[in-house]
Design a protein around this motif. Structure first.
Motif, PDB file in Angstrom:
ATOM      1  N   ASN A 327       5.699   1.815  17.935  1.00 11.19           N
ATOM      2  CA  ASN A 327       4.411   2.510  17.520  1.00 11.19           C
ATOM      3  C   ASN A 327       3.418   3.348  18.501  1.00 11.19           C
ATOM      4  OD1 ASN A 327       4.938  -0.619  16.569  1.00 11.19           O
ATOM      5  ND2 ASN A 327       5.519  -1.823  18.181  1.00 11.19           N
ATOM      6  N   ARG A 328       2.787   3.131  17.783  1.00 16.26           N
ATOM      7  CA  ARG A 328       1.089   3.990  18.182  1.00 16.26           C
ATOM      8  C   ARG A 328       0.126   3.376  19.512  1.00 16.26           C
ATOM      9  NH1 ARG A 328      -3.482   7.764  15.447  1.00 16.26           N
ATOM     10  NH2 ARG A 328      -4.652   8.299  17.302  1.00 16.26           N
ATOM     11  N   ALA A 329       0.755   4.014  20.164  1.00 11.77           N
ATOM     12  CA  ALA A 329      -0.689   3.657  21.768  1.00 11.77           C
ATOM     13  C   ALA A 329      -1.806   3.617  21.723  1.00 11.77           C
ATOM     14  CB  ALA A 329       0.222   3.835  22.887  1.00 11.77           C
ATOM     15  N   PRO A 330      -2.383   2.392  21.344  1.00 11.52           N
ATOM     16  CA  PRO A 330      -3.899   2.559  21.195  1.00 11.52           C
ATOM     17  C   PRO A 330      -4.909   3.104  22.183  1.00 11.52           C
ATOM     18  CG  PRO A 330      -3.136   0.168  21.457  1.00 11.52           C
ATOM     19  CD  PRO A 330      -1.604   0.782  21.955  1.00 11.52           C
ATOM     20  N   GLU A 331      -4.378   2.782  23.462  1.00  8.44           N
ATOM     21  CA  GLU A 331      -5.391   3.859  24.493  1.00  8.44           C
ATOM     22  C   GLU A 331      -4.719   4.365  25.299  1.00  8.44           C
ATOM     23  OE1 GLU A 331      -7.557   1.637  25.507  1.00  8.44           O
ATOM     24  OE2 GLU A 331      -7.619   0.317  23.583  1.00  8.44           O
ATOM     25  N   ALA A 332      -4.211   5.631  24.253  1.00  4.43           N
ATOM     26  CA  ALA A 332      -3.621   6.610  24.676  1.00  4.43           C
ATOM     27  C   ALA A 332      -5.090   7.928  25.034  1.00  4.43           C
ATOM     28  CB  ALA A 332      -2.760   7.988  23.635  1.00  4.43           C
ATOM     29  N   VAL A 333      -5.456   8.727  26.139  1.00  2.64           N
ATOM     30  CA  VAL A 333      -6.363   9.315  27.118  1.00  2.64           C
ATOM     31  C   VAL A 333      -5.343  10.564  27.780  1.00  2.64           C
ATOM     32  CG1 VAL A 333      -7.821   8.904  28.576  1.00  2.64           C
ATOM     33  CG2 VAL A 333      -6.929   7.233  27.962  1.00  2.64           C
ATOM     34  N   ALA A 350      11.869  -5.294  21.252  1.00  4.56           N
ATOM     35  CA  ALA A 350      12.873  -4.275  21.655  1.00  4.56           C
ATOM     36  C   ALA A 350      12.233  -4.532  23.164  1.00  4.56           C
ATOM     37  CB  ALA A 350      13.240  -3.001  21.742  1.00  4.56           C
ATOM     38  N   PHE A 351      13.114  -4.342  24.034  1.00  6.49           N
ATOM     39  CA  PHE A 351      12.806  -4.585  25.821  1.00  6.49           C
ATOM     40  C   PHE A 351      13.405  -2.483  25.894  1.00  6.49           C
ATOM     41  CE2 PHE A 351      13.034  -8.792  23.974  1.00  6.49           C
ATOM     42  CZ  PHE A 351      11.842  -8.863  24.929  1.00  6.49           C
ATOM     43  N   HIS A 352      13.801  -1.934  25.558  1.00  9.84           N
ATOM     44  CA  HIS A 352      14.194  -0.684  25.710  1.00  9.84           C
ATOM     45  C   HIS A 352      13.794   0.251  24.436  1.00  9.84           C
ATOM     46  CE1 HIS A 352      15.966  -2.309  29.231  1.00  9.84           C
ATOM     47  NE2 HIS A 352      16.215  -2.923  28.584  1.00  9.84           N
ATOM     48  N   GLY A 353      12.867   1.067  24.759  1.00  7.53           N
ATOM     49  CA  GLY A 353      12.126   2.344  23.703  1.00  7.53           C
ATOM     50  C   GLY A 353      12.044   3.551  23.999  1.00  7.53           C
ATOM     51  N   ALA A 368      13.387   8.942  26.475  1.00  7.66           N
ATOM     52  CA  ALA A 368      14.320   7.735  25.642  1.00  7.66           C
ATOM     53  C   ALA A 368      14.434   7.113  27.106  1.00  7.66           C
ATOM     54  CB  ALA A 368      15.491   7.838  24.490  1.00  7.66           C
ATOM     55  N   TYR A 369      14.401   5.492  26.189  1.00 10.90           N
ATOM     56  CA  TYR A 369      14.584   4.330  27.812  1.00 10.90           C
ATOM     57  C   TYR A 369      14.345   4.946  28.801  1.00 10.90           C
ATOM     58  CZ  TYR A 369      17.610   3.580  22.937  1.00 10.90           C
ATOM     59  OH  TYR A 369      17.910   3.027  22.186  1.00 10.90           O
ATOM     60  N   VAL A 442      26.831 -18.049  32.402  1.00 14.73           N
ATOM     61  CA  VAL A 442      25.107 -16.789  32.117  1.00 14.73           C
ATOM     62  C   VAL A 442      24.478 -16.887  31.401  1.00 14.73           C
ATOM     63  CG1 VAL A 442      25.641 -14.475  32.565  1.00 14.73           C
ATOM     64  CG2 VAL A 442      27.154 -15.722  33.397  1.00 14.73           C
ATOM     65  N   ILE A 443      23.007 -16.661  31.410  1.00 15.01           N
ATOM     66  CA  ILE A 443      22.350 -16.529  30.203  1.00 15.01           C
ATOM     67  C   ILE A 443      21.982 -15.035  30.681  1.00 15.01           C
ATOM     68  CG2 ILE A 443      20.433 -16.889  29.305  1.00 15.01           C
ATOM     69  CD1 ILE A 443      22.659 -18.640  28.758  1.00 15.01           C
ATOM     70  N   GLU A 444      21.498 -14.266  29.616  1.00 17.19           N
ATOM     71  CA  GLU A 444      21.386 -12.461  29.988  1.00 17.19           C
ATOM     72  C   GLU A 444      20.110 -12.623  28.981  1.00 17.19           C
ATOM     73  OE1 GLU A 444      22.084  -8.357  29.929  1.00 17.19           O
ATOM     74  OE2 GLU A 444      23.626  -9.310  29.625  1.00 17.19           O
ATOM     75  N   ASN A 445      18.877 -12.159  29.140  1.00 13.65           N
ATOM     76  CA  ASN A 445      17.756 -11.636  29.138  1.00 13.65           C
ATOM     77  C   ASN A 445      17.837 -10.181  28.263  1.00 13.65           C
ATOM     78  OD1 ASN A 445      16.274 -14.582  28.757  1.00 13.65           O
ATOM     79  ND2 ASN A 445      15.206 -13.874  30.485  1.00 13.65           N
ATOM     80  N   PRO A 446      16.880 -10.226  26.847  1.00  4.83           N
ATOM     81  CA  PRO A 446      17.593  -8.549  26.634  1.00  4.83           C
ATOM     82  C   PRO A 446      16.353  -7.729  27.526  1.00  4.83           C
ATOM     83  CG  PRO A 446      15.311  -9.969  25.153  1.00  4.83           C
ATOM     84  CD  PRO A 446      15.915 -11.557  25.740  1.00  4.83           C
ATOM     85  N   ASP A 447      16.212  -8.403  28.850  1.00  6.70           N
ATOM     86  CA  ASP A 447      15.966  -7.066  29.014  1.00  6.70           C
ATOM     87  C   ASP A 447      16.755  -6.977  30.553  1.00  6.70           C
ATOM     88  OD1 ASP A 447      15.595  -9.342  30.584  1.00  6.70           O
ATOM     89  OD2 ASP A 447      13.545  -9.050  32.265  1.00  6.70           O
ATOM     90  N   GLY A 448      18.478  -7.651  30.657  1.00 10.88           N
ATOM     91  CA  GLY A 448      18.643  -7.461  31.160  1.00 10.88           C
ATOM     92  C   GLY A 448      19.156  -8.800  32.448  1.00 10.88           C
ATOM     93  N   GLN A 449      18.272  -9.012  32.570  1.00 11.78           N
ATOM     94  CA  GLN A 449      18.241 -10.130  34.279  1.00 11.78           C
ATOM     95  C   GLN A 449      19.692 -11.374  34.214  1.00 11.78           C
ATOM     96  OE1 GLN A 449      14.316 -10.319  36.090  1.00 11.78           O
ATOM     97  NE2 GLN A 449      13.469 -10.242  34.379  1.00 11.78           N
ATOM     98  N   VAL A 450      19.963 -11.501  34.327  1.00 13.07           N
ATOM     99  CA  VAL A 450      20.908 -13.003  33.881  1.00 13.07           C
ATOM    100  C   VAL A 450      20.549 -13.838  35.145  1.00 13.07           C
ATOM    101  CG1 VAL A 450      22.370 -11.102  33.282  1.00 13.07           C
ATOM    102  CG2 VAL A 450      22.349 -11.561  35.760  1.00 13.07           C
ATOM    103  N   ALA A 451      21.537 -15.222  34.579  1.00 14.72           N
ATOM    104  CA  ALA A 451      21.250 -16.130  35.743  1.00 14.72           C
ATOM    105  C   ALA A 451      22.632 -16.869  35.179  1.00 14.72           C
ATOM    106  CB  ALA A 451      20.142 -17.351  34.411  1.00 14.72           C
ATOM    107  N   VAL A 452      22.854 -16.563  37.012  1.00 11.28           N
ATOM    108  CA  VAL A 452      24.491 -17.189  36.607  1.00 11.28           C
ATOM    109  C   VAL A 452      24.873 -18.936  37.713  1.00 11.28           C
ATOM    110  CG1 VAL A 452      26.601 -16.713  37.837  1.00 11.28           C
ATOM    111  CG2 VAL A 452      25.135 -14.739  37.010  1.00 11.28           C
ATOM    112  N   ALA A 453      25.202 -19.467  36.547  1.00 17.10           N
ATOM    113  CA  ALA A 453      25.367 -20.859  37.271  1.00 17.10           C
ATOM    114  C   ALA A 453      27.319 -20.204  37.784  1.00 17.10           C
ATOM    115  CB  ALA A 453      25.392 -21.730  36.596  1.00 17.10           C
ATOM    116  N   THR A 454      27.743 -20.628  38.910  1.00 22.19           N
ATOM    117  CA  THR A 454      29.108 -20.665  39.650  1.00 22.19           C
ATOM    118  C   THR A 454      29.660 -21.393  39.333  1.00 22.19           C
ATOM    119  OG1 THR A 454      27.710 -18.306  41.296  1.00 22.19           O
ATOM    120  CG2 THR A 454      30.877 -19.546  41.805  1.00 22.19           C
TER     121      THR A 454
END
Length: 728
Positions: A327-333, A350-353, A368-369, A442-454
């Motif tokens: 997406n074109r960044a609207p505030e490019a300076v 997407a969370f990595h681009g 990239a990324y 384990v629950i993992e969000n799309p940005d790579g952060q995880v919650a673990v219930a051991t």
């Protein structure tokens, strides 16, 4: 080539498909079209500056519409017909006084005329001297030379010896590429025809043409997708850049080629399209060092956007465009050729681009990324249920915080099917496990952060199949609805029970006992009892239960046989085969109370009746049948009620004073009036006592008290109650 006409700068043909139509005229007459950037329009310009334009029509044209009439001058009608094919032509070549002409239809159904002046019919002589005049002719002041062919080709050389004038022998040999002559029609060439050499025949297919190359400027690191436009590109053609063949090439059609450019140093290079017959067409492109990205900060930001990002590098141009995650960044300076900045837009997908910086000259750089949209850190608070079989397939609920709709779940390291219910709850279906014991959730969000219930979930081995030992009682009536007990081992809460192939209602008592409500069965007889556990294991006993026909209820006696219309008479009904939960009706009304003592005795209390006389009594249920005794009970006329006491005889003007009325012959449904107003909360205690609450009244009023039975008979005491404002 198109002929310019004085005073005309542009001719426009409107077309449904301008791309296909421009390609047609490229093949027909060698006209080189270029697409106009940002429009569905193709233009060709003559050396004299006139423009032929083909543009998409805003309204679809019908086939053969006369939106414009077009005539093209060519040097060789037969060669044009050979290039296009006979299918497009309508009619033969017409010989006129000063020209020859023919008609065709283009892909849009438009009629186009091709014409060739007589002066162009004869090919030009190969050499430097003009051809000598034929016998009886005088040399013209200026020779009319045929226009060059679309592509120059080498002339064919006749290997057999032939006499030639001495003047021709002294001429230098022809150059490698010569102009393609027009076809000669009429009588064959004669060796003594004024000493002229025969025109060379046509050679093979027409060579390639390159009309445009996009983009015309390339970055030095290569890898750019380059598109070559033109005509006559063969299926096995090659593309060379500075003589080096490109490895990645895709021929779209005879007019378009796509190629991935190699890396190259800065400078102008030659790009050539070569057909397999050796013919080629060339153009030039420019390699330049485009923008370069060296540094990028920060590397994380919120999905809500608003993070200012600094990009450092070199060769940035004022007016450059930043594309972020597609997406074109609207505030490019633009700050300098080494530094630009922009503000990140909101992001939901997407969370990595990648980041792309594109200069106004079209050159770009990609990183990239480098940037990550970072969500809040998820947490798991509970997992329920916490156990399941190793075969998997169990749905469990996971509660917590900051779960994302695109999160994934894993149990014991294996991905589980996930249903997102909200940021605080998801459902997981357990995958199959090879071993038993506790595992992590384990629950993992799309940005790579995880919650673990051991060790939050435990896999258990499959249980032993259920065992049926006894059905108690083993028989019941066909009407169903009877509660029986199944005794055995390894029963579970979700064990399914079928009696007579019909699923029954089950209440789990323990692993050794189930309570089952028998379903109805059409006919009496022995049926199977079947148990199915959660793994689909079936345990079946063919003679597990016996259905029996239930006899109709029977009434033998009713005592007493009469009572007052106000009801309340206690009656004993004796007989046989009274089912549990039996229904009793007295004159079509339900009794005030009914108690089934056993299968032969029922006690009831009669309801009130609005009229005296005999009524029926019936006992039974719809599914078991009814026993009816006609005129079984007589309602006697009730005497009129009488009021003996009213206490207290004073009360609040707001109403609500509790009053007890004593007397005789009160009915259970009697109404009470104070000064003509109905009392509230009337309670029938017995035939001699009624309790009620007074309605509101006026201070000092002494009102009548009335008790009225359902049969209309009433008792009245004049001025029996006084409203007094002093009472609260």
């Amino acid at each position: 080539m198109m002929v310019a006409t004085f005073g005309i700068g542009k001719i426009v043909l409107y077309a449904n498909d301008p791309e296909a139509l421009s390609a047609f005229y490229t093949r027909l007459a060698g006209i080189s079209f270029e697409r106009v950037e940002g429009a569905s329009r193709y233009e060709a310009k003559t050396s004299e500056g006139a423009i032929l334009a083909i543009e998409a029509t805003p309204v679809p044209l019908r086939d053969g519409s006369r939106d414009c009439s077009l005539a093209l001058r060519v040097g060789d009608l037969e060669a044009a017909r050979e290039r296009i094919g006979d299918a497009a032509f309508v009619g033969p070549i017409r010989d006129l006084a000063d020209e020859r002409a023919m008609t065709l239809r283009d892909p849009e159904g438009r009629t186009v005329e091709l014409w060739a002046p007589r002066s162009l019919e004869k090919p030009a002589r190969i050499g430097t001297d003009p051809p000598p005049p034929l016998s009886g002719e005088t040399a013209p002041a200026s020779a009319s030379i045929a226009p060059p062919a679309l592509v120059e080709k080498p002339a064919l050389v006749d290997a057999s010896p032939a006499p030639a004038p001495s003047r021709v022998e002294t001429e230098p040999p022809p150059p490698p590429l010569v102009e393609k002559p027009a076809l000669v029609t009429g009588t064959p060439f004669a060796a003594d025809n004024a000493g002229e050499l025969p025109p060379p025949p046509m050679v093979g297919a027409p060579g390639p043409l390159v009309s445009a190359v996009r983009p015309a400027k390339l970055p030095t690191y290569g890898g750019t997708r380059l598109t070559v436009f033109g005509a006559n590109f063969s299926e096995t053609c090659k593309v060379l850049i500075d003589g080096a063949e490109c490895a990645s090439i895709r021929r779209v059609d005879a007019f378009t080629i796509e190629v991935t450019t190699p890396a190259h140093e800065v400078g102008s290079v030659e790009i050539a399209v070569a057909n397999e017959d050796g013919q080629r067409a060339v153009a030039r492109i420019l390699y330049e060092e485009g923008p370069v990205i060296d540094a990028f900060s920060p590397l994380e930001g919120s999905p809500r956007g608003g993070t200012e990002v600094i990009v450092e590098g070199r060769n940035f141009q004022d007016g450059c465009m930043v594309t972020f995650f597609g997406n074109r960044a609207p505030e490019a300076v633009f700050e300098s050729d080494r530094r630009i900045r922009f503000v990140t837009p909101p992001q939901e997908g997407a969370f990595h681009g990648e980041l792309r910086v594109t200069n106004p000259d079209g050159l770009s750089a990609t990183a990239a990324y480098l940037f990550t949209y970072r969500l809040a850190t998820p947490r798991i608070l509970s997992v329920s249920p916490a156990t399941g079989l190793i075969g998997g397939g169990k749905r469990i609920a996971v509660t917590g915080e900051d779960f994302h709709p695109q999160c994934v779940g894993r149990i014991g390291g294996k991905q589980a099917t996930l249903s997102f219910r909200g940021p605080n709850a998801v459902d997981l279906v357990t995958p199959q496990s090879e071993t038993t014991g506790p595992v992590d959730v384990v629950i993992e969000n799309p940005d790579g952060q995880v919650a673990v219930a051991t060790a939050a979930f435990t896999y258990e081995p499959p249980p032993a199949p259920p065992m049926l030992i006894e059905v108690r009682p083993p028989r019941g009536f066909c009407a169903g609805g009877q509660t029986i007990r199944l005794l055995g081992e390894n029963f579970e809460e979700d064990t399914v029970v079928r009696i007579g192939e019909v699923r029954a209602v089950v209440r789990f008592k323990s692993r050794n006992e189930l309570e089952v409500e028998t379903p109805p069965h059409a006919v009496a007889g022995i049926v199977a009892v079947e148990l199915i556990d959660r793994n689909g294991v079936v345990v079946r006993r063919e003679d597990g239960f016996t259905y029996e026909s239930r006899p109709l209820p029977r009434i033998d006696s009713i005592t007493p046989r009469n009572g007052p219309m106000v009801g309340g008479t206690k009656v004993v009904v004796e007989g046989a085969h009274f089912p549990e939960g039996v229904s009793v009706r007295v004159g079509g009304q339900a009794p005030k109370r009914a108690v089934v003592r056993n299968g032969t005795l029922i006690e009831i209390v009669t309801p009130a009746s609005r009229a005296p006389g005999f009524v029926d009594i019936d006992v039974g249920r719809a599914e078991t049948g009814l026993a009816v005794v006609k005129n079984a009970f007589r309602y006697d006329p009730s005497p009129a009620p009488s009021i003996e006491t009213v206490g207290p005889n004073k009360g609040s003007v707001d109403g609500g004073t509790e009053v007890s009325i004593g007397g005789k012959n009160f009915a259970s449904d009697a109404t009470v009036l104070f000064g003509g107003k109905p009392a509230t909360h009337v309670k029938f205690v017995d035939a001699s006592t009624i309790e009620a609450k007074t309605p509101p009244g006026n201070n000092g009023d002494m009102v009548d008290v009335v008790v009225k039975n359902p049969d209309g008979k009433e008792a009245v005491v004049k001025r029996a109650f006084q409203y007094d404002a002093r009472y609260r």
